[in-house]
Write a protein that holds these residues in place. Structure first.
Motif, PDB file in Angstrom:
ATOM      1  N   SER A 103       0.830  -1.203   0.000  1.00  0.00           N
ATOM      2  CA  SER A 103       0.000   0.000   0.000  1.00  0.00           C
ATOM      3  C   SER A 103       0.864   1.252   0.000  1.00  0.00           C
ATOM      4  CB  SER A 103      -0.904   0.015   1.236  1.00  0.00           C
ATOM      5  OG  SER A 103      -1.785  -1.083   1.214  1.00  0.00           O
ATOM      6  N   TRP A 104       0.297   2.371  -0.454  1.00  0.00           N
ATOM      7  CA  TRP A 104       1.064   3.621  -0.485  1.00  0.00           C
ATOM      8  C   TRP A 104       1.475   4.023   0.917  1.00  0.00           C
ATOM      9  CZ3 TRP A 104       1.669   7.792  -4.335  1.00  0.00           C
ATOM     10  CH2 TRP A 104       1.632   7.295  -5.634  1.00  0.00           C
ATOM     11  N   SER A 105       0.574   3.879   1.867  1.00  0.00           N
ATOM     12  CA  SER A 105       0.951   4.141   3.258  1.00  0.00           C
ATOM     13  C   SER A 105       1.398   2.835   3.890  1.00  0.00           C
ATOM     14  CB  SER A 105      -0.212   4.737   4.053  1.00  0.00           C
ATOM     15  OG  SER A 105       0.131   4.784   5.423  1.00  0.00           O
ATOM     16  N   GLY A 106       0.469   1.924   4.044  1.00  0.00           N
ATOM     17  CA  GLY A 106       0.808   0.612   4.562  1.00  0.00           C
ATOM     18  C   GLY A 106       1.454   0.642   5.935  1.00  0.00           C
ATOM     19  N   ASP A 107       1.298   1.757   6.638  1.00  0.00           N
ATOM     20  CA  ASP A 107       1.889   1.932   7.973  1.00  0.00           C
ATOM     21  C   ASP A 107       3.409   1.837   7.945  1.00  0.00           C
ATOM     22  OD1 ASP A 107      -0.572   2.392   9.270  1.00  0.00           O
ATOM     23  OD2 ASP A 107      -0.979   0.248   9.245  1.00  0.00           O
ATOM     24  N   LYS A 108       3.999   2.281   6.835  1.00  0.00           N
ATOM     25  CA  LYS A 108       5.463   2.261   6.702  1.00  0.00           C
ATOM     26  C   LYS A 108       6.156   3.181   7.700  1.00  0.00           C
ATOM     27  CE  LYS A 108       5.322   2.650   2.007  1.00  0.00           C
ATOM     28  NZ  LYS A 108       4.234   1.921   1.369  1.00  0.00           N
ATOM     29  N   LEU A 109       5.529   4.274   8.084  1.00  0.00           N
ATOM     30  CA  LEU A 109       6.148   5.181   9.049  1.00  0.00           C
ATOM     31  C   LEU A 109       6.416   4.456  10.366  1.00  0.00           C
ATOM     32  CD1 LEU A 109       7.237   7.957   9.760  1.00  0.00           C
ATOM     33  CD2 LEU A 109       4.904   8.627  10.402  1.00  0.00           C
ATOM     34  N   SER A 110       5.533   3.548  10.734  1.00  0.00           N
ATOM     35  CA  SER A 110       5.730   2.769  11.958  1.00  0.00           C
ATOM     36  C   SER A 110       7.018   1.943  11.863  1.00  0.00           C
ATOM     37  CB  SER A 110       4.521   1.852  12.176  1.00  0.00           C
ATOM     38  OG  SER A 110       4.719   1.032  13.298  1.00  0.00           O
ATOM     39  N   THR A 111       7.275   1.339  10.718  1.00  0.00           N
ATOM     40  CA  THR A 111       8.498   0.547  10.540  1.00  0.00           C
ATOM     41  C   THR A 111       9.733   1.431  10.580  1.00  0.00           C
ATOM     42  OG1 THR A 111       7.318  -1.136   9.277  1.00  0.00           O
ATOM     43  CG2 THR A 111       9.714  -1.033   8.987  1.00  0.00           C
ATOM     44  N   LEU A 112       9.688   2.572   9.907  1.00  0.00           N
ATOM     45  CA  LEU A 112      10.839   3.478   9.935  1.00  0.00           C
ATOM     46  C   LEU A 112      11.100   3.984  11.350  1.00  0.00           C
ATOM     47  CD1 LEU A 112      10.386   5.539   6.656  1.00  0.00           C
ATOM     48  CD2 LEU A 112      12.015   3.683   7.102  1.00  0.00           C
ATOM     49  N   SER A 113      10.041   4.276  12.097  1.00  0.00           N
ATOM     50  CA  SER A 113      10.207   4.699  13.495  1.00  0.00           C
ATOM     51  C   SER A 113      10.838   3.573  14.312  1.00  0.00           C
ATOM     52  CB  SER A 113       8.863   5.095  14.098  1.00  0.00           C
ATOM     53  OG  SER A 113       8.335   6.223  13.440  1.00  0.00           O
ATOM     54  N   GLN A 114      10.402   2.358  14.073  1.00  0.00           N
ATOM     55  CA  GLN A 114      10.968   1.205  14.768  1.00  0.00           C
ATOM     56  C   GLN A 114      12.465   1.078  14.469  1.00  0.00           C
ATOM     57  OE1 GLN A 114       9.292  -2.500  13.367  1.00  0.00           O
ATOM     58  NE2 GLN A 114       9.869  -3.612  15.226  1.00  0.00           N
ATOM     59  N   LEU A 115      12.852   1.236  13.199  1.00  0.00           N
ATOM     60  CA  LEU A 115      14.265   1.141  12.832  1.00  0.00           C
ATOM     61  C   LEU A 115      15.075   2.298  13.419  1.00  0.00           C
ATOM     62  CD1 LEU A 115      13.923   0.027   9.092  1.00  0.00           C
ATOM     63  CD2 LEU A 115      14.478  -1.420  11.079  1.00  0.00           C
ATOM     64  N   ALA A 116      14.493   3.505  13.457  1.00  0.00           N
ATOM     65  CA  ALA A 116      15.199   4.665  14.015  1.00  0.00           C
ATOM     66  C   ALA A 116      15.417   4.506  15.520  1.00  0.00           C
ATOM     67  CB  ALA A 116      14.432   5.956  13.720  1.00  0.00           C
ATOM     68  N   VAL A 117      14.416   3.986  16.226  1.00  0.00           N
ATOM     69  CA  VAL A 117      14.572   3.741  17.661  1.00  0.00           C
ATOM     70  C   VAL A 117      15.632   2.666  17.888  1.00  0.00           C
ATOM     71  CG1 VAL A 117      13.411   2.814  19.720  1.00  0.00           C
ATOM     72  CG2 VAL A 117      12.271   4.544  18.318  1.00  0.00           C
ATOM     73  N   PHE A 118      15.608   1.632  17.080  1.00  0.00           N
ATOM     74  CA  PHE A 118      16.619   0.571  17.154  1.00  0.00           C
ATOM     75  C   PHE A 118      18.020   1.156  16.996  1.00  0.00           C
ATOM     76  CE2 PHE A 118      19.084  -2.430  14.403  1.00  0.00           C
ATOM     77  CZ  PHE A 118      19.377  -3.388  15.366  1.00  0.00           C
ATOM     78  N   ALA A 119      18.204   2.013  15.999  1.00  0.00           N
ATOM     79  CA  ALA A 119      19.507   2.650  15.781  1.00  0.00           C
ATOM     80  C   ALA A 119      19.884   3.525  16.973  1.00  0.00           C
ATOM     81  CB  ALA A 119      19.474   3.472  14.498  1.00  0.00           C
ATOM     82  N   ALA A 120      18.934   4.261  17.509  1.00  0.00           N
ATOM     83  CA  ALA A 120      19.203   5.111  18.673  1.00  0.00           C
ATOM     84  C   ALA A 120      19.633   4.279  19.878  1.00  0.00           C
ATOM     85  CB  ALA A 120      17.970   5.953  19.009  1.00  0.00           C
ATOM     86  N   GLN A 121      19.020   3.119  20.060  1.00  0.00           N
ATOM     87  CA  GLN A 121      19.407   2.244  21.161  1.00  0.00           C
ATOM     88  C   GLN A 121      20.871   1.806  21.021  1.00  0.00           C
ATOM     89  OE1 GLN A 121      16.330  -0.735  20.869  1.00  0.00           O
ATOM     90  NE2 GLN A 121      15.151   0.228  22.506  1.00  0.00           N
ATOM     91  N   HIS A 122      21.325   1.698  19.792  1.00  0.00           N
ATOM     92  CA  HIS A 122      22.717   1.327  19.526  1.00  0.00           C
ATOM     93  C   HIS A 122      23.656   2.547  19.568  1.00  0.00           C
ATOM     94  CE1 HIS A 122      22.930  -2.976  18.592  1.00  0.00           C
ATOM     95  NE2 HIS A 122      21.693  -2.872  18.155  1.00  0.00           N
ATOM     96  N   GLY A 123      23.116   3.724  19.839  1.00  0.00           N
ATOM     97  CA  GLY A 123      23.951   4.923  19.903  1.00  0.00           C
ATOM     98  C   GLY A 123      24.356   5.452  18.541  1.00  0.00           C
ATOM     99  N   MET A 124      23.580   5.111  17.523  1.00  0.00           N
ATOM    100  CA  MET A 124      23.891   5.520  16.157  1.00  0.00           C
ATOM    101  C   MET A 124      23.298   6.903  15.847  1.00  0.00           C
ATOM    102  SD  MET A 124      23.253   1.806  14.357  1.00  0.00           S
ATOM    103  CE  MET A 124      24.251   2.058  12.885  1.00  0.00           C
ATOM    104  N   VAL A 125      23.743   7.494  14.749  1.00  0.00           N
ATOM    105  CA  VAL A 125      23.286   8.807  14.305  1.00  0.00           C
ATOM    106  C   VAL A 125      22.414   8.609  13.071  1.00  0.00           C
ATOM    107  CG1 VAL A 125      24.006  11.078  13.501  1.00  0.00           C
ATOM    108  CG2 VAL A 125      25.403   9.847  15.188  1.00  0.00           C
ATOM    109  N   TRP A 126      21.108   8.866  13.204  1.00  0.00           N
ATOM    110  CA  TRP A 126      20.123   8.603  12.142  1.00  0.00           C
ATOM    111  C   TRP A 126      20.122   9.714  11.102  1.00  0.00           C
ATOM    112  CZ3 TRP A 126      17.355   4.301  11.189  1.00  0.00           C
ATOM    113  CH2 TRP A 126      16.312   4.390  10.261  1.00  0.00           C
ATOM    114  N   ILE A 127      20.080   9.333   9.840  1.00  0.00           N
ATOM    115  CA  ILE A 127      20.000  10.271   8.717  1.00  0.00           C
ATOM    116  C   ILE A 127      18.727   9.965   7.926  1.00  0.00           C
ATOM    117  CG2 ILE A 127      21.140  11.108   6.613  1.00  0.00           C
ATOM    118  CD1 ILE A 127      22.801  11.662   9.082  1.00  0.00           C
ATOM    119  N   GLY A 128      17.954  10.994   7.622  1.00  0.00           N
ATOM    120  CA  GLY A 128      16.738  10.836   6.824  1.00  0.00           C
ATOM    121  C   GLY A 128      17.030  10.854   5.334  1.00  0.00           C
ATOM    122  N   THR A 129      15.992  11.016   4.545  1.00  0.00           N
ATOM    123  CA  THR A 129      16.153  10.944   3.085  1.00  0.00           C
ATOM    124  C   THR A 129      16.849  12.172   2.504  1.00  0.00           C
ATOM    125  OG1 THR A 129      14.017  11.977   2.587  1.00  0.00           O
ATOM    126  CG2 THR A 129      14.054   9.561   2.819  1.00  0.00           C
ATOM    127  N   GLY A 130      16.650  13.329   3.136  1.00  0.00           N
ATOM    128  CA  GLY A 130      17.200  14.554   2.563  1.00  0.00           C
ATOM    129  C   GLY A 130      16.488  14.970   1.288  1.00  0.00           C
TER     130      GLY A 130
END
Length: 194
Positions: A103-130
């Motif tokens: 789906s165009w939305s398909g709740d993809k933002l939820s997955t990206l938020s999940q991945l960003a939180v995961f990266a933050a837990q690892h102390g990583m620096v998240w970069i968006g699409t730009g």
């Protein structure tokens, strides 16, 4: 040399296509080496190319969105990363993420938020699409780059009744390459301390 690792899970091949294009875009940046890693090969903390991820300058995470979150294969990798988390093996590395759904939305933002939180837990620096949204004016179209208008990470869409040979469509594949290049450029700047 900037080393980019792209870790992905793909259930039906669509997310694998996106991962290949992200890797192509990242690897196309001068002075960058980009490599794909299947999450399935990192399903346990004591087996798989964990040392290669620890040596990378950036890790880009990719998963399909199933039922509003990352696929079980990606979540298994995330859970297996607890040893790397305990060692802070990815601290201060660049991180980014992408997801695909039918789906165009398909709740993809939820997955990206999940991945960003995961990266933050690892102390990583998240970069968006730009990237600016590509299809939010009358001058835009469904054929625009970043047609789904995501900023947190890359979103692509593949019709569930089409194979990975045609879906996601060319504009999403091109957006994936631009995204990969953007992350590689950010990782190079971060690594150089600029």
């Amino acid at each position: 040399m900037t080393n980019i690792a792209v870790v992905y899970h793909s259930g039906y091949g669509h997310t694998a296509v996106v991962a290949e294009h992200v890797t192509k875009g990242a690897g196309g940046v001068l002075g960058t080496a980009a490599r794909l890693y299947k999450a399935d090969d990192l399903a346990t903390p004591d087996a798989g190319p964990w040392a290669e991820l620890a040596a990378a300058n950036a890790i880009i995470f990719g998963a399909p969105t199933y039922m509003g979150s990352a696929s079980a294969g990606m979540k298994q990798f995330m859970d297996a990363s607890s040893k790397a988390w305990g060692e802070q093996a990815w601290k201060n590395k660049i991180a980014a993420g992408f997801t695909n759904s039918a789906s165009w939305s398909g709740d993809k933002l939820s997955t990206l938020s999940q991945l960003a939180v995961f990266a933050a837990q690892h102390g990583m620096v998240w970069i968006g699409t730009g990237m600016m949204p590509g299809y939010n004016t009358k001058a835009g179209s469904p054929d625009s780059i970043n047609r789904l208008g995501s900023t947190l990470g890359l979103m692509t869409q593949a019709n569930f009744d089409e194979g990975a040979d045609v879906a996601p469509p060319p504009q999403d594949r091109k957006t994936a390459e631009l995204f990969g290049a953007h992350i590689a450029e950010a990782a190079a700047r971060w690594t150089k301390g600029a």
